[in-house]
Design a protein around this motif. Structure first.
Motif, PDB file in Angstrom:
ATOM      1  N   LEU A  42     -14.285  -3.235   5.057  1.00 47.40           N
ATOM      2  CA  LEU A  42     -13.336  -2.381   5.778  1.00 47.40           C
ATOM      3  C   LEU A  42     -12.019  -2.317   5.024  1.00 47.40           C
ATOM      4  CD1 LEU A  42     -12.471  -0.723   8.246  1.00 47.40           C
ATOM      5  CD2 LEU A  42     -11.924  -2.886   9.390  1.00 47.40           C
ATOM      6  N   HIS A  43     -11.535  -3.464   4.572  1.00 46.41           N
ATOM      7  CA  HIS A  43     -10.286  -3.514   3.815  1.00 46.41           C
ATOM      8  C   HIS A  43     -10.399  -2.683   2.537  1.00 46.41           C
ATOM      9  CE1 HIS A  43      -7.149  -5.344   1.258  1.00 46.41           C
ATOM     10  NE2 HIS A  43      -6.493  -5.389   2.403  1.00 46.41           N
ATOM     11  N   GLY A  44     -11.524  -2.810   1.842  1.00 46.98           N
ATOM     12  CA  GLY A  44     -11.738  -2.030   0.621  1.00 46.98           C
ATOM     13  C   GLY A  44     -11.742  -0.537   0.880  1.00 46.98           C
ATOM     14  N   ALA A  45     -12.357  -0.120   1.990  1.00 46.14           N
ATOM     15  CA  ALA A  45     -12.386   1.307   2.333  1.00 46.14           C
ATOM     16  C   ALA A  45     -10.987   1.824   2.639  1.00 46.14           C
ATOM     17  CB  ALA A  45     -13.313   1.532   3.528  1.00 46.14           C
ATOM     18  N   LEU A  46     -10.189   1.032   3.359  1.00 44.01           N
ATOM     19  CA  LEU A  46      -8.826   1.452   3.683  1.00 44.01           C
ATOM     20  C   LEU A  46      -7.952   1.477   2.425  1.00 44.01           C
ATOM     21  CD1 LEU A  46      -8.309  -0.486   7.021  1.00 44.01           C
ATOM     22  CD2 LEU A  46      -8.713   1.970   6.731  1.00 44.01           C
ATOM     23  N   LEU A  47      -8.161   0.538   1.525  1.00 47.80           N
ATOM     24  CA  LEU A  47      -7.419   0.505   0.269  1.00 47.80           C
ATOM     25  C   LEU A  47      -7.764   1.733  -0.580  1.00 47.80           C
ATOM     26  CD1 LEU A  47      -5.413  -1.157  -1.390  1.00 47.80           C
ATOM     27  CD2 LEU A  47      -7.360  -2.421  -2.330  1.00 47.80           C
ATOM     28  N   ALA A  48      -9.050   2.065  -0.657  1.00 45.24           N
ATOM     29  CA  ALA A  48      -9.476   3.246  -1.415  1.00 45.24           C
ATOM     30  C   ALA A  48      -8.943   4.536  -0.795  1.00 45.24           C
ATOM     31  CB  ALA A  48     -11.007   3.295  -1.498  1.00 45.24           C
ATOM     32  N   ALA A  49      -8.798   4.552   0.530  1.00 48.20           N
ATOM     33  CA  ALA A  49      -8.312   5.754   1.218  1.00 48.20           C
ATOM     34  C   ALA A  49      -6.792   5.893   1.148  1.00 48.20           C
ATOM     35  CB  ALA A  49      -8.764   5.736   2.680  1.00 48.20           C
ATOM     36  N   ALA A  50      -6.105   4.863   0.665  1.00 46.65           N
ATOM     37  CA  ALA A  50      -4.635   4.898   0.581  1.00 46.65           C
ATOM     38  C   ALA A  50      -4.195   5.567  -0.720  1.00 46.65           C
ATOM     39  CB  ALA A  50      -4.084   3.480   0.693  1.00 46.65           C
ATOM     40  N   SER A  59      -1.907   2.111   8.431  1.00 51.05           N
ATOM     41  CA  SER A  59      -0.596   2.748   8.649  1.00 51.05           C
ATOM     42  C   SER A  59      -0.107   3.430   7.379  1.00 51.05           C
ATOM     43  CB  SER A  59       0.439   1.708   9.089  1.00 51.05           C
ATOM     44  OG  SER A  59       0.049   1.100  10.286  1.00 51.05           O
ATOM     45  N   ALA A  60      -0.217   2.733   6.254  1.00 47.14           N
ATOM     46  CA  ALA A  60       0.271   3.270   4.984  1.00 47.14           C
ATOM     47  C   ALA A  60      -0.455   4.551   4.603  1.00 47.14           C
ATOM     48  CB  ALA A  60       0.110   2.225   3.881  1.00 47.14           C
ATOM     49  N   GLY A  61      -1.777   4.550   4.734  1.00 46.54           N
ATOM     50  CA  GLY A  61      -2.547   5.743   4.393  1.00 46.54           C
ATOM     51  C   GLY A  61      -2.190   6.927   5.271  1.00 46.54           C
ATOM     52  N   ALA A  62      -2.036   6.672   6.571  1.00 49.91           N
ATOM     53  CA  ALA A  62      -1.687   7.753   7.498  1.00 49.91           C
ATOM     54  C   ALA A  62      -0.287   8.288   7.221  1.00 49.91           C
ATOM     55  CB  ALA A  62      -1.794   7.260   8.936  1.00 49.91           C
ATOM     56  N   LEU A  63       0.662   7.400   6.960  1.00 46.80           N
ATOM     57  CA  LEU A  63       2.033   7.842   6.656  1.00 46.80           C
ATOM     58  C   LEU A  63       2.082   8.635   5.356  1.00 46.80           C
ATOM     59  CD1 LEU A  63       3.861   4.590   7.744  1.00 46.80           C
ATOM     60  CD2 LEU A  63       4.274   6.879   8.704  1.00 46.80           C
ATOM     61  N   ARG A  64       1.305   8.236   4.370  1.00 46.89           N
ATOM     62  CA  ARG A  64       1.262   8.959   3.097  1.00 46.89           C
ATOM     63  C   ARG A  64       0.688  10.354   3.300  1.00 46.89           C
ATOM     64  NH1 ARG A  64       2.569  11.631  -0.172  1.00 46.89           N
ATOM     65  NH2 ARG A  64       1.812  11.761  -2.303  1.00 46.89           N
ATOM     66  N   ARG A  65      -0.395  10.444   4.073  1.00 44.50           N
ATOM     67  CA  ARG A  65      -0.986  11.763   4.335  1.00 44.50           C
ATOM     68  C   ARG A  65      -0.034  12.653   5.127  1.00 44.50           C
ATOM     69  NH1 ARG A  65      -5.016   8.562   4.087  1.00 44.50           N
ATOM     70  NH2 ARG A  65      -5.194   7.973   6.249  1.00 44.50           N
ATOM     71  N   ALA A  66       0.895  12.047   5.865  1.00 44.05           N
ATOM     72  CA  ALA A  66       1.895  12.823   6.615  1.00 44.05           C
ATOM     73  C   ALA A  66       3.065  13.223   5.728  1.00 44.05           C
ATOM     74  CB  ALA A  66       2.395  12.008   7.804  1.00 44.05           C
ATOM     75  N   GLY A  67       3.053  12.798   4.457  1.00 41.90           N
ATOM     76  CA  GLY A  67       4.080  13.238   3.518  1.00 41.90           C
ATOM     77  C   GLY A  67       5.112  12.200   3.138  1.00 41.90           C
ATOM     78  N   ALA A  68       5.006  10.991   3.653  1.00 46.40           N
ATOM     79  CA  ALA A  68       5.993   9.961   3.321  1.00 46.40           C
ATOM     80  C   ALA A  68       5.701   9.354   1.955  1.00 46.40           C
ATOM     81  CB  ALA A  68       5.974   8.856   4.381  1.00 46.40           C
ATOM     82  N   GLU A  69       6.733   8.836   1.337  1.00 49.19           N
ATOM     83  CA  GLU A  69       6.603   8.055   0.107  1.00 49.19           C
ATOM     84  C   GLU A  69       6.427   6.604   0.563  1.00 49.19           C
ATOM     85  OE1 GLU A  69       9.425   6.617  -3.564  1.00 49.19           O
ATOM     86  OE2 GLU A  69       9.880   8.521  -2.593  1.00 49.19           O
ATOM     87  N   VAL A  70       5.255   6.031   0.322  1.00 50.24           N
ATOM     88  CA  VAL A  70       4.908   4.751   0.925  1.00 50.24           C
ATOM     89  C   VAL A  70       4.660   3.677  -0.139  1.00 50.24           C
ATOM     90  CG1 VAL A  70       3.330   3.550   2.492  1.00 50.24           C
ATOM     91  CG2 VAL A  70       3.828   5.972   2.858  1.00 50.24           C
ATOM     92  N   THR A  71       5.285   2.529   0.095  1.00 48.03           N
ATOM     93  CA  THR A  71       5.038   1.330  -0.697  1.00 48.03           C
ATOM     94  C   THR A  71       4.538   0.260   0.256  1.00 48.03           C
ATOM     95  OG1 THR A  71       6.815   1.878  -2.248  1.00 48.03           O
ATOM     96  CG2 THR A  71       6.081  -0.417  -2.202  1.00 48.03           C
ATOM     97  N   VAL A  72       3.495  -0.451  -0.166  1.00 48.31           N
ATOM     98  CA  VAL A  72       2.973  -1.578   0.599  1.00 48.31           C
ATOM     99  C   VAL A  72       3.194  -2.827  -0.241  1.00 48.31           C
ATOM    100  CG1 VAL A  72       0.918  -2.664   1.589  1.00 48.31           C
ATOM    101  CG2 VAL A  72       1.200  -0.189   1.724  1.00 48.31           C
ATOM    102  N   VAL A  73       3.736  -3.865   0.385  1.00 47.43           N
ATOM    103  CA  VAL A  73       3.874  -5.154  -0.298  1.00 47.43           C
ATOM    104  C   VAL A  73       3.030  -6.182   0.440  1.00 47.43           C
ATOM    105  CG1 VAL A  73       6.123  -4.685  -1.335  1.00 47.43           C
ATOM    106  CG2 VAL A  73       6.021  -5.699   0.936  1.00 47.43           C
ATOM    107  N   GLU A  74       2.379  -7.022  -0.347  1.00 46.44           N
ATOM    108  CA  GLU A  74       1.487  -8.045   0.186  1.00 46.44           C
ATOM    109  C   GLU A  74       1.816  -9.382  -0.455  1.00 46.44           C
ATOM    110  OE1 GLU A  74      -1.148 -10.468   1.786  1.00 46.44           O
ATOM    111  OE2 GLU A  74      -0.835  -8.435   2.539  1.00 46.44           O
ATOM    112  N   GLY A 132      -2.261   7.559  -3.317  1.00 45.28           N
ATOM    113  CA  GLY A 132      -0.843   7.869  -3.465  1.00 45.28           C
ATOM    114  C   GLY A 132       0.090   6.812  -2.910  1.00 45.28           C
ATOM    115  N   VAL A 133      -0.473   5.730  -2.377  1.00 44.34           N
ATOM    116  CA  VAL A 133       0.337   4.635  -1.846  1.00 44.34           C
ATOM    117  C   VAL A 133       0.523   3.606  -2.948  1.00 44.34           C
ATOM    118  CG1 VAL A 133       0.421   2.754  -0.158  1.00 44.34           C
ATOM    119  CG2 VAL A 133      -0.467   4.992   0.525  1.00 44.34           C
ATOM    120  N   ASP A 134       1.746   3.167  -3.143  1.00 45.40           N
ATOM    121  CA  ASP A 134       2.061   2.132  -4.135  1.00 45.40           C
ATOM    122  C   ASP A 134       1.830   0.774  -3.482  1.00 45.40           C
ATOM    123  OD1 ASP A 134       3.093   0.557  -6.180  1.00 45.40           O
ATOM    124  OD2 ASP A 134       5.180   1.127  -5.805  1.00 45.40           O
ATOM    125  N   VAL A 135       0.748   0.087  -3.871  1.00 44.48           N
ATOM    126  CA  VAL A 135       0.408  -1.216  -3.296  1.00 44.48           C
ATOM    127  C   VAL A 135       0.777  -2.295  -4.306  1.00 44.48           C
ATOM    128  CG1 VAL A 135      -1.425  -2.680  -2.372  1.00 44.48           C
ATOM    129  CG2 VAL A 135      -1.479  -0.208  -1.959  1.00 44.48           C
TER     130      VAL A 135
END
Length: 184
Positions: free
Chosen positions: A108-116, A20-35, A118-121
């Motif tokens: 899979l998680h690593g690939a999604l993290l690498a594809a994110a 979700s974060a990667g897709a929202l960022r590519r759509a132009g949103a400023e995205v922060t993910v907290v874990e 511009g996302v602040d994780v």
């Protein structure tokens, strides 16, 4: 980030949260993910991705990143659901698994993290509450100003509990499979 972009907080950096974060960022949103966890580690699980899952990943711009870490071919053999004694309950049609691929969850998680890109994780952030006004509390601190809060924090979601409607998880029932798929 340009003026007028929306600020999004994604709570949970699992597969759904990062996708979700990667897709929202590519759509132009400023995205922060907290874990909640302090760091990402190895998770000993595999995931099955079907053809419709890849179509969703393609729509999110993630199919190339994910295809790089999945098995190159579908598993061989019959698919379906078996009883504990090994007898078949339901067998799947071969066409249902033609596009099936298996992924190691950690890869899979690593690939999604690498594809994110511009996302602040941020790790080690344990969200206590989230409200529909975009205010989130974590560790006693208020975080606010989000236009959208995405709850990707699992079954016992603290984000879902903070919404003003009944957002509890409820049993949705069970539907008997198509009799044509049942095997004696």
């Amino acid at each position: 980030m340009g003026r007028g972009s929306i600020r999004v907080l994604v709570v949970g950096a699992g597969v759904g949260g990062l996708a979700s974060a990667g897709a929202l960022r590519r759509a132009g949103a400023e995205v922060t993910v907290v874990e909640r966890t302090d760091r990402f580690g190895r998770v000993g699980a595999g995931l099955s991705l079907f053809g419709n899952g890849f179509r969703a990943l393609e729509a999110l711009g993630l199919d190339t990143a994910v295809r790089a870490v999945v098995a190159p071919t579908a598993p061989e053999g019959q698919s379906g659901i078996r009883r504990p004694d090994g007898r078949w309950l339901v067998r799947g049609a071969p066409t249902a698994t033609r596009d099936l691929r298996i992924a190691d969850r950690t890869e899979l998680h690593g690939a999604l993290l690498a594809a994110a890109i511009g996302v602040d994780v941020r790790t080690g952030v344990d969200v206590a509450t989230a409200h529909d006004d975009g205010v989130v509390t974590a560790g006693g601190d208020r975080m606010g100003g989000y236009d959208l809060v995405v709850g990707a924090d699992g079954l016992r979601s603290r984000v879902r509990r903070g919404w003003p409607h009944d957002a509890s998880v409820a049993y949705a029932g069970w539907r008997r499979p198509d009799p044509a798929l049942l095997v004696d």
